[in-house]
Design a protein around this motif. Structure first.
Motif, short mmCIF file in Angstrom:
data_model
loop_
_atom_site.label_atom_id
_atom_site.label_comp_id
_atom_site.label_asym_id
_atom_site.label_seq_id
_atom_site.Cartn_x
_atom_site.Cartn_y
_atom_site.Cartn_z
N ARG A 29 0.84 -1.20 0.00
CA ARG A 29 0.00 0.00 0.00
C ARG A 29 0.87 1.26 0.00
O ARG A 29 2.03 1.24 0.41
CB ARG A 29 -0.92 0.01 1.22
CG ARG A 29 -0.27 0.46 2.52
CD ARG A 29 0.71 -0.50 3.11
NE ARG A 29 1.31 -0.10 4.36
CZ ARG A 29 2.36 0.72 4.50
NH1 ARG A 29 2.89 1.26 3.46
NH2 ARG A 29 2.86 0.99 5.69
N VAL A 63 -5.72 5.51 0.87
CA VAL A 63 -4.81 4.38 0.75
C VAL A 63 -4.93 3.81 -0.66
O VAL A 63 -6.04 3.55 -1.14
CB VAL A 63 -5.12 3.30 1.81
CG1 VAL A 63 -4.20 2.09 1.61
CG2 VAL A 63 -4.96 3.87 3.20
N ALA A 107 -4.01 0.60 -2.50
CA ALA A 107 -3.59 -0.79 -2.31
C ALA A 107 -3.27 -1.41 -3.66
O ALA A 107 -3.92 -1.14 -4.67
CB ALA A 107 -4.69 -1.57 -1.62
N THR A 109 -5.34 -3.05 -8.36
CA THR A 109 -5.24 -1.87 -7.49
C THR A 109 -6.60 -1.51 -6.97
O THR A 109 -7.63 -1.83 -7.58
CB THR A 109 -4.64 -0.66 -8.26
OG1 THR A 109 -5.51 -0.33 -9.35
CG2 THR A 109 -3.25 -0.95 -8.77
N ASP A 137 -8.45 1.82 -4.32
CA ASP A 137 -8.30 3.01 -3.51
C ASP A 137 -9.47 3.12 -2.53
O ASP A 137 -10.63 2.91 -2.90
CB ASP A 137 -8.27 4.27 -4.39
CG ASP A 137 -7.06 4.28 -5.32
OD1 ASP A 137 -6.02 3.77 -4.90
OD2 ASP A 137 -7.18 4.79 -6.45
#
Length: 768
Positions: free
Chosen positions: A304, A317, A319, A359, A361
């Motif tokens: 992250r 964040v 990730a 990914t 967010d």
């Protein structure tokens, strides 16, 4: 060649002979044209006399043993005269050697071979065309010419039918030219040692964690060696792997297992075989297969990137994880869930977040969290991973002394470990802040590969602990590769004997080399190029000692540690004169011209004032009383006439051509009986001083111009309030004018009165 005392000529024979390399030969020199001893030279070098012998007085024989020269010139000389009596050229040839042959079957299903292919070596350089013949011989059978060629190889189908495999065969190569002929030594070869079997047939089976390869061979029942070659089908040049297998004389089917294949990856496989000591067969046709997903290979490895907290104390964040390869022909889903690190945070609802790719967010609070990732295949849990998110403002261990430097197409990164023991390090890097790459390492150094060329990367190293992470340490703006210096543009400002050259370096790339120095090359169109080198901080230089009015060329080369770049060549011409001298002359000339014009203007104004001084107008004179003689010395008073006995009235002289202009006061004192016939031009003016009012009156008289002139000239030194005025007429024209005295009555004594008269002055040139 020469002719001696006899009629027979001298000569050397045989001429232009070819001999086999390493053999011996004899050469004869006929010496009938000379007397005395002879000697030999080989390529102008003397030959040992022991190799030569005289048969009789007219012939000398030279013996050459083990001759290895490719080509040499042999000459016979007279020892007395040093003349060349004759000569010849000796060339050598060699036999073909190192014959290798291969038997192939025309039938792809195997069987007795019909084709023969041989090649050999022949160390010779000959100007003559060489024809080769391959000769095949078997016991109890005549020699057979298999093929003909002008190269050192030959292939053809046996004209005598199939080559039998039960006995050895003998092969010979014959080389022939118009000057010589030779044959190789016979080569006896076992037919099985040169039998190239046909490629095997291959079948590949894809299993969940491996590949199974099977093939069937053809040919005779002898020991057979096989190789299985496989590799990934990728564009980065993945090396090939070869597995070796050996089949016994009675085995016709071979098999091999390929372990440790990557999941959902394309592989290509092929097989080849060969009889013991025989050439390899061709590779079989490549088999292309796609491996299946191996659950043991699924390793998500979640990571992250945490942004700074916002005003609401929430943090974004980003990730990211290693995605299951898209080549896997199945459906996969991912979910992320955030939970407090230890205790629940009141008032926060933790739910699963669905993510479609690698990914995702989302937002988290300022507390410490753990992010969990799960991957599902058709609803079945396939793999999972988690990562720690520290609380805001918490002090965490971090690495120090991070260093990153490019080397070729990779970046080498190293750092110092923190004091606390770590389980590993996570390294992530990005070139645009949106797309991230990351990897894990157990050591305090790593190599980053697969980078974009000449891009700046931000690299972050974060220490990992058992269930937590430390704080990341960043190295920013690290170039994947430093290129050449940017484009160099120059400008020139020439003078007569010098020029100022300035430059600027600009690059369209992010990572261009830092300039260490600049080198300025300059010279005339036809002369040599001179150069001057300055350090990389300079942006210009003066080039001196140039010739005026001369064409020059100049360019600048920038040098860095990674390369060089140069500007385009510029042409300029020095000036004929120094522009600073011209400027100084122009300024001085302008100042001189301004001074001259100013002085001229001043003189002109003064001259104009002097030449155009106006005649005083009595009408503009001040009126004042004349003082007594006792007051004549007073300051500012008018001076009386010098002769007090004369009349108080000043004499007025007029011109005869002017018309009479009489004031009322003059009329009262003037009486002219003939006023209608005689013109008078005088205006009477009388000023009586108080001190002289009791004296006798004096009459006013009119005089001719001649008398007027005499009177005026006689009174120059007297103080008079009026200046004498000249007449434009000549004195002769005025001689007939009359002068008369006008009686004036004596003034009665009374109160002092000031009387004045006015005199209208006529300008010259006015009509009378």
């Amino acid at each position: 060649m020469c002719n001696g005392q006899r009629t027979e000529p001298c000569n050397v024979f045989p001429k232009n002979q070819y001999i086999e390399v390493g053999s011996s030969t004899e050469v004869v020199c006929q010496t009938t044209c000379v007397r005395g001893r002879v000697f030999w030279t080989l390529d102008n070098s003397p030959i040992d006399e022991s190799l030569s012998r005289t048969i009789n007085s007219s012939h000398t024989v030279l013996t050459l043993r083990n001759f290895t020269h490719h080509s040499a010139t042999l000459q016979c000389h007279s020892a007395d005269t040093q003349q060349v009596l004759g000569g010849t050229t000796i060339r050598t040839y060699s036999k073909p050697s190192k014959i290798s042959c291969m038997l192939e079957s025309e039938n792809q299903h195997g069987g007795v071979p019909e084709w023969v292919k041989c090649n050999w070596e022949h160390q010779i350089i000959s100007p003559l065309k060489i024809n080769y013949t391959l000769i095949y011989e078997m016991p109890l059978k005549p020699k057979t010419e298999l093929c003909h060629s002008q190269e050192t190889n030959c292939s053809n189908k046996s004209s005598s039918g199939p080559i039998y495999m039960f006995t050895n065969a003998t092969f010979t190569v014959r080389a022939k030219t118009t000057a010589w002929e030779t044959s190789s030594d016979p080569y006896e070869i076992d037919p099985y040692s040169m039998y190239k079997i046909i490629p095997p047939k291959v079948k590949v089976t894809v299993l969940p964690d491996r590949l199974s390869v099977k093939w069937s061979r053809s040919g005779t029942y002898r020991i057979c060696h096989c190789e299985v070659k496989y590799s990934k089908v990728v564009s980065d040049g993945t090396p090939e792997v070869v597995l070796k297998k050996t089949l016994g004389a009675n085995e016709s089917i071979g098999s091999a297992t390929i372990e440790n294949v990557e999941s959902c990856t394309n592989y290509k496989i092929s097989v080849r075989c060969a009889i013991d000591k025989a050439p390899w067969s061709n590779w079989s046709q490549e088999q292309m297969v796609l491996t299946k997903l191996n659950k043991r290979h699924v390793r998500l490895r979640l990571w992250r990137k945490i942004a700074a907290p916002e005003e609401s104390e929430m943090r974004k964040v980003h990730a990211m994880w290693k995605e299951i390869p898209s080549t896997c022909q199945d459906t996969f889903t991912y979910t992320i869930k955030t939970t407090p690190y230890k205790d629940d945070v009141p008032g926060v609802n933790y739910t699963d977040i669905s993510c479609d790719n690698s990914t995702c967010d989302f937002d988290v609070s300022h507390h410490a969290h753990r992010i969990s990732l799960k991957a599902f295949q058709k609803g079945i849990l396939l793999a999972e991973d988690s990562v720690y998110v520290p609380a805001t403002g918490k002090s965490l261990p971090q690495v120090t002394g991070i260093q990153a430097s490019p080397l070729g197409d990779v970046i080498l990164v190293s750092w110092k470990a923190p004091v606390q023991p770590v389980s590993g390090y996570m390294i992530d890097w990005t070139h645009n802040g949106h797309q991230y790459y990351w990897k894990e390492s157990k050591y305090t150094n790593t190599t980053l590969s697969g980078l974009l060329d000449k891009k700046r990367y931000n690299i972050t190293v974060t220490p990992l602990f058992e269930d937590k992470t430390g704080r990341g340490t960043q190295a920013i703006h690290i170039c994947s590769r430093v290129g050449d210096p940017g484009n160099v543009t120059i400008t020139v400002d020439p003078n007569d004997k010098s020029v100022f050259v300035s430059w600027d370096t600009k690059s369209q790339e992010e990572c261009s080399g830092t300039v260490i120095n600049y080198t300025v090359f300059y010279g005339t169109q036809t002369g040599p190029m001179l150069n001057v080198t300055v350090d990389g901080t300079r942006q210009g230089i003066h080039l001196k000692d140039l010739s005026p009015d001369t064409q020059y060329r100049v360019y600048v080369k920038a040098t860095s540690l990674t390369g060089t770049n140069r500007s385009s060549e510029r042409l300029f011409k020095t000036k004929r004169f120094d522009p600073r001298l011209l400027l100084a002359l122009s300024v001085c000339g302008s100042i001189i011209i301004i001074l001259v014009l100013s002085l001229g203007l001043f003189c002109a104004i003064k001259w104009k004032k002097f030449s155009e001084k106006p005649v005083p107008n009595p009408g503009l004179s001040s009126v004042a009383l004349w003082t007594s003689p006792s007051h004549q010395k007073g300051k500012g008073s008018f001076q009386p006439f010098d002769n007090p006995s004369e009349s108080l009235f000043d004499q007025i002289y007029t011109e005869a051509t002017q018309k009479t202009s009489t004031s009322p006061l003059a009329t009262s004192y003037n009486s002219n009986p003939a006023g209608g016939q005689t013109e008078e031009y005088t205006e009477a003016a009388t000023v009586v001083a108080p001190e002289e009012q009791n004296e006798k009156p004096v009459g006013q008289r009119l005089c001719s111009p001649g008398e007027s002139t005499a009177l005026l000239s006689s009174e120059k030194g007297k103080h008079s309030p009026y200046r004498s005025q000249s007449s434009v007429e000549s004195p002769t024209s005025m001689s007939n004018k009359l002068c008369k005295r006008v009686p004036v009555k004596q003034l009665e004594k009374s109160t002092p009165v000031t009387v004045y008269v006015t005199l209208d002055m006529f300008e010259q040139g006015q009509s009378r």
